[in-house]
Scaffold this active site. Structure first.
Site, PDB file in Angstrom:
ATOM      1  N   HIS A 182       0.842  -1.201   0.000  1.00 40.97           N
ATOM      2  CA  HIS A 182       0.000   0.000   0.000  1.00 40.97           C
ATOM      3  C   HIS A 182       0.874   1.246   0.000  1.00 40.97           C
ATOM      4  CE1 HIS A 182      -3.651   2.403   0.828  1.00 40.97           C
ATOM      5  NE2 HIS A 182      -2.747   3.203   1.355  1.00 40.97           N
ATOM      6  N   HIS A 216      -2.150   3.644  -8.217  1.00 37.80           N
ATOM      7  CA  HIS A 216      -2.644   2.805  -9.307  1.00 37.80           C
ATOM      8  C   HIS A 216      -2.342   3.453 -10.640  1.00 37.80           C
ATOM      9  CE1 HIS A 216      -5.916   5.433  -7.918  1.00 37.80           C
ATOM     10  NE2 HIS A 216      -6.347   5.477  -9.162  1.00 37.80           N
TER      11      HIS A 216
END
Ligand code: AMP
Ligand code: ZN
Length: 112
Positions: A46, A99
């Protein structure tokens, strides 16, 4: 990371259509596609956004671009493709897990 929808997609809590996975990254179809081909590639770790990339995390970004090039060949993006990462509020980032959008399959027009 708790309450991160992309972490939940990776651990199977939220269903998705997987495109690719390996030990460093995961790719899946965008739920609201903006092109005939539109998938997202995310690092397993993350990382909040492109603004958080540092000496420890830069290598996974290179790996993700390598994966994108491989998928482009395999999926036949012969007419080209676009890779986009939105970073921060002004860029319209809505999910705070780094992303890379991969868009292909239509004339994408000029970018601004
Ligand atoms: P961004 O605006 O760059 O943060 O992009 C977030 C992207 O995630 C958008 O294109 C959404 O359509 C996509 N998205 C949000 N939730 C999901 C989900 N559950 N599965 C697949 N894509 C999603
Ligand atoms: Zn996450």
């Amino acid at each position: 990371m708790e309450n991160c929808i992309f972490c939940k997609i990776m651990n199977g809590e939220i269903p998705t259509t997987k495109v690719y996975e390996d030990e460093l990254c995961f790719a899946f179809l965008d739920i609201e596609p903006l092109a005939p081909t539109h998938f997202l590639v995310i690092p397993r770790k993350h990382i909040a956004s492109a603004a958080e990339i540092d000496g420890d995390t830069a290598a996974v970004v290179g790996h993700i671009y390598e994966v994108i090039a491989k998928l482009a060949k395999e999926m036949g993006f012969s007419e080209g493709f676009r890779v986009v990462t939105n970073c921060g509020a002004d860029a319209g980032q809505t999910v705070h897990h780094l992303h890379f959008h991969v868009l292909a399959g239509k004339q994408l027009g000029s970018f601004n």
